[in-house]
Design a protein around this motif. Structure first.
Motif, PDB file in Angstrom:
ATOM      1  N   PRO A 150      47.740 113.887  45.020  1.00 37.93           N
ATOM      2  CA  PRO A 150      47.731 113.553  43.401  1.00 37.93           C
ATOM      3  C   PRO A 150      46.880 112.411  43.042  1.00 37.93           C
ATOM      4  CG  PRO A 150      49.814 113.125  44.042  1.00 37.93           C
ATOM      5  CD  PRO A 150      49.158 113.462  45.163  1.00 37.93           C
ATOM      6  N   ASP A 151      46.383 111.624  43.741  1.00 42.74           N
ATOM      7  CA  ASP A 151      45.425 110.606  43.275  1.00 42.74           C
ATOM      8  C   ASP A 151      44.370 111.366  42.521  1.00 42.74           C
ATOM      9  OD1 ASP A 151      43.002 108.635  43.271  1.00 42.74           O
ATOM     10  OD2 ASP A 151      44.475 107.438  44.191  1.00 42.74           O
ATOM     11  N   PRO A 152      43.844 111.006  41.184  1.00 43.62           N
ATOM     12  CA  PRO A 152      42.848 111.634  40.463  1.00 43.62           C
ATOM     13  C   PRO A 152      41.653 111.608  40.931  1.00 43.62           C
ATOM     14  CG  PRO A 152      43.629 109.581  39.460  1.00 43.62           C
ATOM     15  CD  PRO A 152      44.627 109.584  40.603  1.00 43.62           C
ATOM     16  N   GLN A 153      41.135 110.762  41.962  1.00 42.24           N
ATOM     17  CA  GLN A 153      39.909 110.283  42.281  1.00 42.24           C
ATOM     18  C   GLN A 153      39.113 111.537  42.631  1.00 42.24           C
ATOM     19  OE1 GLN A 153      39.163 107.049  44.985  1.00 42.24           O
ATOM     20  NE2 GLN A 153      40.832 105.994  44.259  1.00 42.24           N
ATOM     21  N   PRO A 154      39.810 112.505  43.438  1.00 46.73           N
ATOM     22  CA  PRO A 154      38.955 113.641  44.010  1.00 46.73           C
ATOM     23  C   PRO A 154      38.624 114.467  42.864  1.00 46.73           C
ATOM     24  CG  PRO A 154      40.829 113.274  45.461  1.00 46.73           C
ATOM     25  CD  PRO A 154      40.913 112.315  44.536  1.00 46.73           C
ATOM     26  N   LEU A 155      39.438 114.723  41.976  1.00 48.21           N
ATOM     27  CA  LEU A 155      39.285 115.564  40.677  1.00 48.21           C
ATOM     28  C   LEU A 155      38.023 114.848  39.817  1.00 48.21           C
ATOM     29  CD1 LEU A 155      39.680 118.018  39.258  1.00 48.21           C
ATOM     30  CD2 LEU A 155      41.810 116.916  38.237  1.00 48.21           C
ATOM     31  N   LEU A 156      38.396 113.578  39.758  1.00 57.25           N
ATOM     32  CA  LEU A 156      37.173 112.916  38.688  1.00 57.25           C
ATOM     33  C   LEU A 156      35.905 113.070  39.681  1.00 57.25           C
ATOM     34  CD1 LEU A 156      39.483 110.025  37.702  1.00 57.25           C
ATOM     35  CD2 LEU A 156      38.532 111.880  36.289  1.00 57.25           C
ATOM     36  N   ARG A 157      35.819 112.682  40.864  1.00 59.31           N
ATOM     37  CA  ARG A 157      34.517 112.909  41.511  1.00 59.31           C
ATOM     38  C   ARG A 157      34.079 114.231  41.314  1.00 59.31           C
ATOM     39  NH1 ARG A 157      31.455 110.880  45.778  1.00 59.31           N
ATOM     40  NH2 ARG A 157      29.649 112.165  45.938  1.00 59.31           N
ATOM     41  N   ALA A 158      34.608 115.264  41.464  1.00 53.53           N
ATOM     42  CA  ALA A 158      34.229 116.757  41.205  1.00 53.53           C
ATOM     43  C   ALA A 158      33.668 116.807  39.869  1.00 53.53           C
ATOM     44  CB  ALA A 158      35.306 117.903  41.494  1.00 53.53           C
ATOM     45  N   LEU A 159      34.390 116.199  38.935  1.00 56.22           N
ATOM     46  CA  LEU A 159      33.962 116.484  37.704  1.00 56.22           C
ATOM     47  C   LEU A 159      32.693 115.558  37.165  1.00 56.22           C
ATOM     48  CD1 LEU A 159      34.514 117.019  34.628  1.00 56.22           C
ATOM     49  CD2 LEU A 159      35.806 114.848  34.303  1.00 56.22           C
ATOM     50  N   TRP A 160      32.701 114.305  37.846  1.00 62.31           N
ATOM     51  CA  TRP A 160      31.282 113.553  37.638  1.00 62.31           C
ATOM     52  C   TRP A 160      30.082 114.462  38.341  1.00 62.31           C
ATOM     53  CZ3 TRP A 160      27.757 111.526  41.196  1.00 62.31           C
ATOM     54  CH2 TRP A 160      26.864 110.545  40.758  1.00 62.31           C
ATOM     55  N   ASP A 161      30.482 115.290  39.662  1.00 63.17           N
ATOM     56  CA  ASP A 161      29.322 115.988  40.141  1.00 63.17           C
ATOM     57  C   ASP A 161      29.039 117.079  39.192  1.00 63.17           C
ATOM     58  OD1 ASP A 161      29.773 114.268  42.542  1.00 63.17           O
ATOM     59  OD2 ASP A 161      30.720 115.895  43.633  1.00 63.17           O
ATOM     60  N   LEU A 162      29.858 117.475  38.533  1.00 67.83           N
ATOM     61  CA  LEU A 162      29.469 118.782  37.629  1.00 67.83           C
ATOM     62  C   LEU A 162      28.938 118.053  35.987  1.00 67.83           C
ATOM     63  CD1 LEU A 162      32.223 120.934  38.258  1.00 67.83           C
ATOM     64  CD2 LEU A 162      30.174 121.080  39.231  1.00 67.83           C
ATOM     65  N   GLY A 163      28.750 116.759  35.870  1.00 65.88           N
ATOM     66  CA  GLY A 163      28.131 116.352  34.670  1.00 65.88           C
ATOM     67  C   GLY A 163      29.086 115.704  33.831  1.00 65.88           C
ATOM     68  N   ASP A 171      48.877 119.572  42.051  1.00 65.68           N
ATOM     69  CA  ASP A 171      47.637 119.936  41.109  1.00 65.68           C
ATOM     70  C   ASP A 171      48.125 119.725  39.630  1.00 65.68           C
ATOM     71  OD1 ASP A 171      46.119 121.066  43.216  1.00 65.68           O
ATOM     72  OD2 ASP A 171      47.292 123.107  43.070  1.00 65.68           O
ATOM     73  N   ALA A 172      49.316 119.749  39.088  1.00 64.66           N
ATOM     74  CA  ALA A 172      49.714 119.486  37.918  1.00 64.66           C
ATOM     75  C   ALA A 172      49.635 117.877  37.805  1.00 64.66           C
ATOM     76  CB  ALA A 172      51.065 120.015  37.514  1.00 64.66           C
ATOM     77  N   GLN A 173      50.050 117.322  38.770  1.00 73.70           N
ATOM     78  CA  GLN A 173      49.874 115.750  38.580  1.00 73.70           C
ATOM     79  C   GLN A 173      48.626 115.327  38.769  1.00 73.70           C
ATOM     80  OE1 GLN A 173      52.484 114.287  42.018  1.00 73.70           O
ATOM     81  NE2 GLN A 173      54.014 115.656  41.402  1.00 73.70           N
ATOM     82  N   THR A 174      47.828 115.977  39.167  1.00 74.87           N
ATOM     83  CA  THR A 174      46.463 115.403  39.506  1.00 74.87           C
ATOM     84  C   THR A 174      45.757 115.363  38.148  1.00 74.87           C
ATOM     85  OG1 THR A 174      46.398 116.027  41.903  1.00 74.87           O
ATOM     86  CG2 THR A 174      44.169 115.728  40.635  1.00 74.87           C
ATOM     87  N   ALA A 175      46.040 116.583  37.591  1.00 75.22           N
ATOM     88  CA  ALA A 175      44.999 117.075  36.438  1.00 75.22           C
ATOM     89  C   ALA A 175      45.813 116.274  35.305  1.00 75.22           C
ATOM     90  CB  ALA A 175      45.495 118.339  35.750  1.00 75.22           C
ATOM     91  N   GLN A 176      47.122 115.844  35.196  1.00 74.95           N
ATOM     92  CA  GLN A 176      47.466 114.841  34.217  1.00 74.95           C
ATOM     93  C   GLN A 176      47.039 113.341  34.542  1.00 74.95           C
ATOM     94  OE1 GLN A 176      51.875 114.178  34.470  1.00 74.95           O
ATOM     95  NE2 GLN A 176      51.788 114.565  32.214  1.00 74.95           N
ATOM     96  N   ALA A 177      46.977 112.886  35.738  1.00 76.67           N
ATOM     97  CA  ALA A 177      46.305 111.614  36.143  1.00 76.67           C
ATOM     98  C   ALA A 177      44.849 111.603  35.758  1.00 76.67           C
ATOM     99  CB  ALA A 177      46.528 111.420  37.650  1.00 76.67           C
ATOM    100  N   ALA A 178      44.029 112.600  35.767  1.00 76.10           N
ATOM    101  CA  ALA A 178      42.540 112.626  35.457  1.00 76.10           C
ATOM    102  C   ALA A 178      42.368 112.856  34.130  1.00 76.10           C
ATOM    103  CB  ALA A 178      41.881 113.837  36.503  1.00 76.10           C
ATOM    104  N   GLY A 179      43.355 113.485  33.399  1.00 75.93           N
ATOM    105  CA  GLY A 179      43.312 113.391  31.866  1.00 75.93           C
ATOM    106  C   GLY A 179      42.394 115.027  31.685  1.00 75.93           C
TER     107      GLY A 179
END
Length: 220
Positions: free
Chosen positions: A146-159, A172-180
């Motif tokens: 649930p560290d947000p880094q992987p999700l934030l990286r995916a978001l960065w890759d998508l613009g 997944d719920a924790q990850t989304a919450q941590a990534a905002g």
């Protein structure tokens, strides 16, 4: 409707991979002299990556989960898991929904704790590798959900624009919450917590519903 980025979890969200993970886990347990575990037991271990899975296998087998056997079993499991796709199935409506979202101009991403090798193998197996504009596996970065880094990286890759995360579990719920990011919860996956107790913006039980959910995004 303005296009947005839709980032998905994989295991328990797009695919039911528990039977393959169960088979690989019991094969590794047998190699090391342990008794097999049940499918529900092993399904409950899925979601935090292979090292956590092996930790749980050892713990359930009354062995030291932090001992030297852990590293050997991680390597043995990973070798078996690399091409473990024959028992895995897409959830109903997944392929049609992904095709429709892509055709509507949405960018699609994948952010999973599954190692990148097995992730690519299962995408290739279902001929879905060309649907995703970015794929982040559990070993793509130093941190896992649930560290947000992987999700934030995916978001960065998508613009780094408007986006939502689609997943099935507590992780997944924790990850989304941590990534905002807003979280759409698929209720038919591997979660152990009641839906009402998981932080989410919207929940759905059928992928036929997801197109409408994305069309109405943002939901506030």
């Amino acid at each position: 409707m303005r296009p947005c980025a839709v980032i998905f979890d994989l295991d328990g969200t797009l695919i039911d991979s528990a039977p393959d993970i169960h088979a690989a886990s019991n094969a590794v347990l047998a190699e090391h002299g342990f008794a097999p575990l049940t499918l529900p037991q092993i399904r409950s271990f899925i979601g935090r990556g292979v090292p956590h899975l092996v930790h749980c296998l050892l713990q359930a087998s009354e062995a030291d989960p932090a001992g030297p056997l852990h590293a050997r079993m991680v390597a043995d499991f990973t070798a078996r898991y690399e091409e473990a796709v024959t028992l895995t199935a897409l959830y109903p409506g997944v392929r049609e929904t992904l095709d429709a979202l892509k055709a509507a101009g949405h960018q699609l991403g994948l952010c999973t704790n599954k190692p990148i090798g097995p992730t690519v193998a299962v995408l290739r197996h279902f001929a879905m590798e060309d649907l995703f504009d970015t794929v982040i596996g559990g070993d793509s970065l130093p941190a896992r959900k649930p560290d947000p880094q992987p999700l934030l990286r995916a978001l960065w890759d998508l613009g780094d624009g408007r986006a939502l995360y689609v997943g099935d579990s507590e992780v997944d719920a924790q990850t989304a919450q941590a990534a905002g990011l807003p979280f759409a919860l698929f209720t038919e996956g591997y979660r152990k917590t009641p839906v009402a107790e998981l932080p989410h913006a919207i929940a759905f039980s059928d992928f036929a519903m997801l197109g409408g959910i994305v069309t109405q995004f943002p939901w506030d």
